[in-house]
Design a protein around this motif. Structure first.
Motif, PDB file in Angstrom:
ATOM      1  N   LEU A  52       0.836  -1.306   0.079  1.00 20.84           N
ATOM      2  CA  LEU A  52       0.010   0.040  -0.056  1.00 20.84           C
ATOM      3  C   LEU A  52       0.737   1.267  -0.120  1.00 20.84           C
ATOM      4  O   LEU A  52       0.477   2.352  -0.555  1.00 20.84           O
ATOM      5  N   ASN A  53       2.170   1.149   0.775  1.00 23.14           N
ATOM      6  CA  ASN A  53       2.761   2.401   0.674  1.00 23.14           C
ATOM      7  C   ASN A  53       3.493   2.370  -0.682  1.00 23.14           C
ATOM      8  O   ASN A  53       3.426   3.861  -1.191  1.00 23.14           O
ATOM      9  N   LEU A  54       3.879   1.445  -1.578  1.00 22.22           N
ATOM     10  CA  LEU A  54       4.369   1.647  -2.771  1.00 22.22           C
ATOM     11  C   LEU A  54       3.334   2.080  -3.687  1.00 22.22           C
ATOM     12  O   LEU A  54       3.597   2.970  -4.609  1.00 22.22           O
ATOM     13  N   VAL A  55       2.123   1.790  -3.567  1.00 23.40           N
ATOM     14  CA  VAL A  55       1.018   2.339  -4.520  1.00 23.40           C
ATOM     15  C   VAL A  55       0.850   3.725  -4.057  1.00 23.40           C
ATOM     16  O   VAL A  55       0.640   4.657  -5.089  1.00 23.40           O
ATOM     17  N   ASP A  56       0.626   3.981  -2.767  1.00 29.83           N
ATOM     18  CA  ASP A  56       0.478   5.610  -2.534  1.00 29.83           C
ATOM     19  C   ASP A  56       1.509   6.433  -3.076  1.00 29.83           C
ATOM     20  O   ASP A  56       1.429   7.522  -3.642  1.00 29.83           O
ATOM     21  N   ALA A  58       3.773   5.932  -5.828  1.00 27.56           N
ATOM     22  CA  ALA A  58       3.404   5.763  -7.186  1.00 27.56           C
ATOM     23  C   ALA A  58       2.278   6.723  -7.870  1.00 27.56           C
ATOM     24  O   ALA A  58       2.422   7.013  -8.896  1.00 27.56           O
ATOM     25  N   GLN A  59       1.314   7.057  -6.993  1.00 26.02           N
ATOM     26  CA  GLN A  59       0.266   7.950  -7.360  1.00 26.02           C
ATOM     27  C   GLN A  59       0.453   8.967  -7.993  1.00 26.02           C
ATOM     28  O   GLN A  59      -0.016   9.231  -9.053  1.00 26.02           O
ATOM     29  N   ALA A  64       0.690  12.592 -12.727  1.00 23.38           N
ATOM     30  CA  ALA A  64       1.346  13.517 -13.470  1.00 23.38           C
ATOM     31  C   ALA A  64       1.581  12.957 -14.894  1.00 23.38           C
ATOM     32  O   ALA A  64       1.408  13.802 -15.600  1.00 23.38           O
ATOM     33  N   ALA A  65       1.892  11.814 -15.071  1.00 22.35           N
ATOM     34  CA  ALA A  65       2.141  11.171 -16.188  1.00 22.35           C
ATOM     35  C   ALA A  65       0.859  11.217 -17.206  1.00 22.35           C
ATOM     36  O   ALA A  65       1.096  11.584 -18.344  1.00 22.35           O
ATOM     37  N   SER A  66      -0.160  10.747 -16.620  1.00 19.62           N
ATOM     38  CA  SER A  66      -1.433  11.047 -17.457  1.00 19.62           C
ATOM     39  C   SER A  66      -1.890  12.412 -17.898  1.00 19.62           C
ATOM     40  O   SER A  66      -2.235  12.468 -18.867  1.00 19.62           O
ATOM     41  N   SER A  67      -1.565  13.197 -16.869  1.00 17.23           N
ATOM     42  CA  SER A  67      -1.913  14.599 -17.209  1.00 17.23           C
ATOM     43  C   SER A  67      -0.890  15.258 -18.336  1.00 17.23           C
ATOM     44  O   SER A  67      -1.575  15.796 -19.326  1.00 17.23           O
TER      45      SER A  67
END
Length: 116
Positions: A52-56, A58-59, A64-67
């Motif tokens: 969960l920490n890794l997912v948080d 990476a979000q 930013a990449a999506s935008s």
């Protein structure tokens, strides 16, 4: 899991009571299973927390990449529809797209380093 062990222990005790040779059948000691089960629970919780920490972590990079990708797509679509698109503008748009793709690849490679 503990419910399954308790049920197994009850069945085992019942079997022990109904056998002719009761003394040869040992009863399950449930207190012996608590330590291993506690360890499994603790290790599972630690692993889940790490994921969960890794997912948080990476979000923000994912958002930013999506935008950036959407903004680039919008600019490229506008350039493609421009009636007087010159070779210089086309080259600039292609260079921008290539840079954005390189940034996306770098983000992906960095995310792989988080999981190894």
């Amino acid at each position: 899991m503990i419910g399954n062990l308790a049920a197994a222990a009850l069945l085992y005790r019942h079997a022990a009571q109904t056998t002719d040779n009761r003394e040869s059948v040992k009863l399950i000691n449930l207190s012996e299973t608590r330590v291993p089960l506690a360890h499994v629970g603790r290790v599972t919780e630690e692993a889940a927390t790490q994921v969960l920490n890794l997912v948080d972590a990476a979000q923000p990079a994912g958002h930013a990449a999506s935008s950036e990708a959407m903004a680039l797509a919008t600019r490229l679509q506008a350039a493609a529809l421009h009636p007087a698109l010159g070779i210089g503008e086309a080259r600039a748009a292609l260079a921008e797209a290539a840079d954005a793709l390189c940034q996306q690849a770098a983000l992906w490679q960095a995310s792989q380093g988080l999981t190894s």
